[in-house]
Design an enzyme around this catalytic site. Structure first.
Site, PDB file in Angstrom:
ATOM      1  N   ASP A 209       6.771   5.152   6.339  1.00  0.00           N
ATOM      2  CA  ASP A 209       6.769   6.578   6.636  1.00  0.00           C
ATOM      3  C   ASP A 209       5.903   7.165   5.529  1.00  0.00           C
ATOM      4  O   ASP A 209       6.344   7.237   4.378  1.00  0.00           O
ATOM      5  CB  ASP A 209       8.183   7.160   6.576  1.00  0.00           C
ATOM      6  CG  ASP A 209       8.174   8.627   6.948  1.00  0.00           C
ATOM      7  OD1 ASP A 209       7.226   9.335   6.556  1.00  0.00           O
ATOM      8  OD2 ASP A 209       9.097   9.082   7.643  1.00  0.00           O
ATOM      9  N   HIS A 210       4.676   7.518   5.855  1.00  0.00           N
ATOM     10  CA  HIS A 210       3.742   7.812   4.766  1.00  0.00           C
ATOM     11  C   HIS A 210       4.161   9.026   3.927  1.00  0.00           C
ATOM     12  O   HIS A 210       3.708   9.195   2.812  1.00  0.00           O
ATOM     13  CB  HIS A 210       2.293   7.929   5.285  1.00  0.00           C
ATOM     14  CG  HIS A 210       1.972   9.233   5.934  1.00  0.00           C
ATOM     15  ND1 HIS A 210       2.291   9.521   7.234  1.00  0.00           N
ATOM     16  CD2 HIS A 210       1.344  10.337   5.471  1.00  0.00           C
ATOM     17  CE1 HIS A 210       1.873  10.733   7.535  1.00  0.00           C
ATOM     18  NE2 HIS A 210       1.290  11.256   6.483  1.00  0.00           N
ATOM     19  N   HIS A 273       9.227  11.978   9.325  1.00  0.00           N
ATOM     20  CA  HIS A 273       8.879  12.685   8.094  1.00  0.00           C
ATOM     21  C   HIS A 273       9.913  13.759   7.703  1.00  0.00           C
ATOM     22  O   HIS A 273      10.348  13.838   6.565  1.00  0.00           O
ATOM     23  CB  HIS A 273       7.504  13.359   8.227  1.00  0.00           C
ATOM     24  CG  HIS A 273       6.436  12.418   8.733  1.00  0.00           C
ATOM     25  ND1 HIS A 273       6.395  11.099   8.385  1.00  0.00           N
ATOM     26  CD2 HIS A 273       5.379  12.616   9.562  1.00  0.00           C
ATOM     27  CE1 HIS A 273       5.342  10.523   8.964  1.00  0.00           C
ATOM     28  NE2 HIS A 273       4.722  11.420   9.698  1.00  0.00           N
TER      29      HIS A 273
HETATM   30  C1  BG6 Z   1       1.527  11.605  11.409  1.00  0.00           C
HETATM   31  C2  BG6 Z   1       1.582  12.277  12.756  1.00  0.00           C
HETATM   32  O1  BG6 Z   1       2.610  10.735  11.249  1.00  0.00           O
HETATM   33  O2  BG6 Z   1       1.562  12.593  10.396  1.00  0.00           O
HETATM   34  C3  BG6 Z   1       0.446  13.275  12.912  1.00  0.00           C
HETATM   35  O3  BG6 Z   1       1.482  11.304  13.786  1.00  0.00           O
HETATM   36  C4  BG6 Z   1       0.445  14.251  11.758  1.00  0.00           C
HETATM   37  O4  BG6 Z   1       0.570  13.980  14.139  1.00  0.00           O
HETATM   38  C5  BG6 Z   1       0.479  13.501  10.435  1.00  0.00           C
HETATM   39  O5  BG6 Z   1      -0.732  15.020  11.858  1.00  0.00           O
HETATM   40  C6  BG6 Z   1       0.667  14.474   9.288  1.00  0.00           C
HETATM   41  O6  BG6 Z   1       0.470  13.816   8.074  1.00  0.00           O
HETATM   42  P1  BG6 Z   1      -0.031  14.603   6.812  1.00  0.00           P
HETATM   43  O7  BG6 Z   1       0.011  13.588   5.718  1.00  0.00           O
HETATM   44  O8  BG6 Z   1      -1.421  15.091   7.122  1.00  0.00           O
HETATM   45  O9  BG6 Z   1       0.919  15.727   6.615  1.00  0.00           O
END
Ligand code: BG6
Length: 532
Positions: A209-210, A273
């Site tokens: 989960d980045h 997230h």
């Molecule tokens: C991803 C989603 O997991 O996270 C995308 O699939 C979203 O839809 C993205 O845009 C958002 O990541 P960040 O790091 O740009 O907030």
């Protein structure tokens, strides 16, 4: 994209000596091969290879490392390197030298079909040759950057081709990173967990989960448990409510419509997230900082989320889609007209909800969460609103001559700014200079960009490094994923069973649908979505 990938922070002139972290303890030391499935895809180009590049530059990678891309498109090592050089040249300072860069030189490529066992035999042969060449004892990190339906087949084939080792093997290790989405509902997540844990030990599985790799997200725990002053206040006695916002200005960008229409904001952002942010802001202090101690506490938060009944879903959630519109003199396509989207789709591009955490610490405290595409600004933040003081002295109605304030003073707010501006701010009431008493809200702001000279590593840098080091603290465990789905699935069920729950609309680049305002309890307003 709002910001270019991997912006390097501007080093500020400062009389302070640059901080020299001791990297030894956090370096990945075991020689290893990183095998990227889906290597010709977007993620690998935009995130994974740049992350490995920076890890190399910063001295965190083992001396002996090779990176092997695997996907269908036939290509030579040189052609693969060329693609990666192209995308790296957008983000690195000196693109001229890239072709000779050791990280680029360590890139290799194998073409194959991930559902065909023969391709794994070829891959295995190439990996063995490279391991000999690089003197790597067999450690492998497989990164599955592929469509979710391929997660199980790839792991099964890796196992059949004897490319996964037992966790008790002390001579070498194999680990698998699995990209999102991990399932599309509770049943599919359970099935996926069942299938992959039949082959791999939980300690070999790294569900990504980045958001957990973001510096400011990790700082939620250090802020809460590394300081003594706030934690005693983090409970229902002192906190009125908490708002979590992840707002994006991006839409479907011409290519995501097909995926997104099957997912929607709830699956795409909330199940993973936002649930992780909720866990970090609400969890109890863990017994230590190792992976399982932290995950145990996160799971307790998720277990305390009571699944909603269909009636509660109707009362406590708002779903919506963006319409077409004009922004900065440009025509903006509405969601239903986006490529790959069903024109009759009910998929939500925005969701807001009010939920409660049924435990001793948080009973009765509303958590308001919202996320959406094509909103006014790209902002992710958690705002903690404290209760008002028990007595309101400083009001005009109690002291007409002395006090100028007509309304209640604003409640104290603690804001964790996750992106794009990174920091923490605390607001409180202060007396305006003068003979009378007039209260004004003032702020104490901490910005990473001012306080530190170091850049914040990108999420994928941190996560790849941790997986190479065998530290799973920032990856999600099977039970975490399943409890999050249990809650999210109850909302989908409520929406499906109750077609009268409307899909509201909002203008592109607005702050979302008007209907979301009605979710907020009495005297509570949503934070404005704004950048610093
Ligand atoms: C991803 C989603 O997991 O996270 C995308 O699939 C979203 O839809 C993205 O845009 C958002 O990541 P960040 O790091 O740009 O907030």
């Amino acid at each position: 994209m709002d910001t270019p990938p991997f912006p390097r922070s501007k080093v500020q002139t400062s009389s302070m000596l640059a901080f020299q972290p001791n990297k030894e303890g956090v370096k990945a030391k075991d020689p290893a091969t990183v095998v990227i499935f889906g290597a010709s895809g977007d993620l690998s180009r935009r995130k994974l290879i740049p992350a490995l590049y920076y890890l190399y530059e910063d001295g965190f990678l083992p001396k002996r490392l090779s990176i092997v891309g695997f996907s269908r498109t036939p290509m030579t090592d040189e052609a693969f390197r060329e693609i990666m050089i192209n995308s790296l040249s957008e983000v690195v300072k000196d693109p001229g030298e890239l072709a000779q860069h050791p990280l680029v030189q360590s890139l290799h490529y194998v073409a194959g079909n991930s559902t065909n066992l023969d391709s794994y035999k070829e891959l295995q042969q190439r990996l063995t040759e490279l391991e000999e060449q690089y003197q790597i004892p067999g450690n492998r990190l497989y990164y599955l950057s592929v469509a979710p339906k391929l997660f199980t087949p790839i792991i099964q084939h890796l196992s059949q081709a004897k490319m996964l080792y037992d966790k008790t093997d002390e001579s070498k290790w194999s680990r698998v990173i699995i990209e999102k989405p991990f399932g599309t509902d509770l049943e599919s997540a359970q099935a996926l967990n069942r299938d992959i844990t039949a082959i791999l030990d939980e300690s070999q599985i790294y569900r990504i989960d980045h958001y957990l790799g973001k510096e400011t997200v990790q700082n939620i725990l250090t802020f809460r448990f590394g300081n003594a002053i706030f934690e005693p206040l983090f409970n229902h006695k002192y906190i009125d409510h908490i708002q979590i916002t992840v707002s994006e200005s991006l839409g479907m960008e011409g290519k995501r419509g097909h995926y997104y229409d099957q997912a929607g904001a709830l699956r795409d952002m909330v199940q993973n997230h936002i649930m992780q942010l909720l866990c970090l802001i609400a969890m109890e202090p863990p017994s230590g900082i190792e992976a399982n101690a932290i995950r145990d506490e996160k799971v307790k938060v998720l277990r305390s989320l009571v699944p909603m009944t269909p009636q509660e879903v109707a009362a406590n959630t708002v779903r919506a889609q963006y319409t077409s519109g004009i922004h900065n003199a440009e025509a903006i396509t509405g969601y239903l007209e986006e490529e790959g989207v069903d024109p009759l789709s009910k998929t939500e591009t925005y969701v807001a909800m009010k939920l409660g955490i049924d435990n001793w610490r948080w009973a009765g405290v509303p958590f308001l969460i919202r996320t959406g595409k094509r909103l006014h600004k790209r902002v992710s933040e958690i705002a903690v609103f404290f209760k008002q003081p028990p007595l309101q002295f400083f009001r005009q109605d109690s002291h007409p001559d002395l006090c100028l304030l007509q309304e209640r003073p604003k409640a104290n707010r603690l804001i964790f700014r996750i992106q794009p501006v990174e920091g923490i701010s605390l607001s409180f009431a202060s007396k305006r200079p003068g003979m009378q008493i007039d209260l004004e809200e003032v702020k104490m702001d901490f910005f990473y960009r001012d306080a530190f000279q170091e850049r914040s590593p990108e999420a994928y840098e941190r996560l790849l490094l941790d997986a190479l080091r065998g530290d799973a603290s920032l990856f999600t465990r099977s039970d975490e994923v399943e409890y999050a789905w249990r809650f999210i699935s109850s909302i989908h069920q409520g929406w499906n069973e109750n077609p009268t729950i409307p899909v509201a609309q909002y203008r592109p680049f607005s702050e979302g649908p008007e209907e979301a305002k009605e979710l907020a309890p009495l005297n509570v307003r949503w934070q404005r979505i704004q950048n610093m």
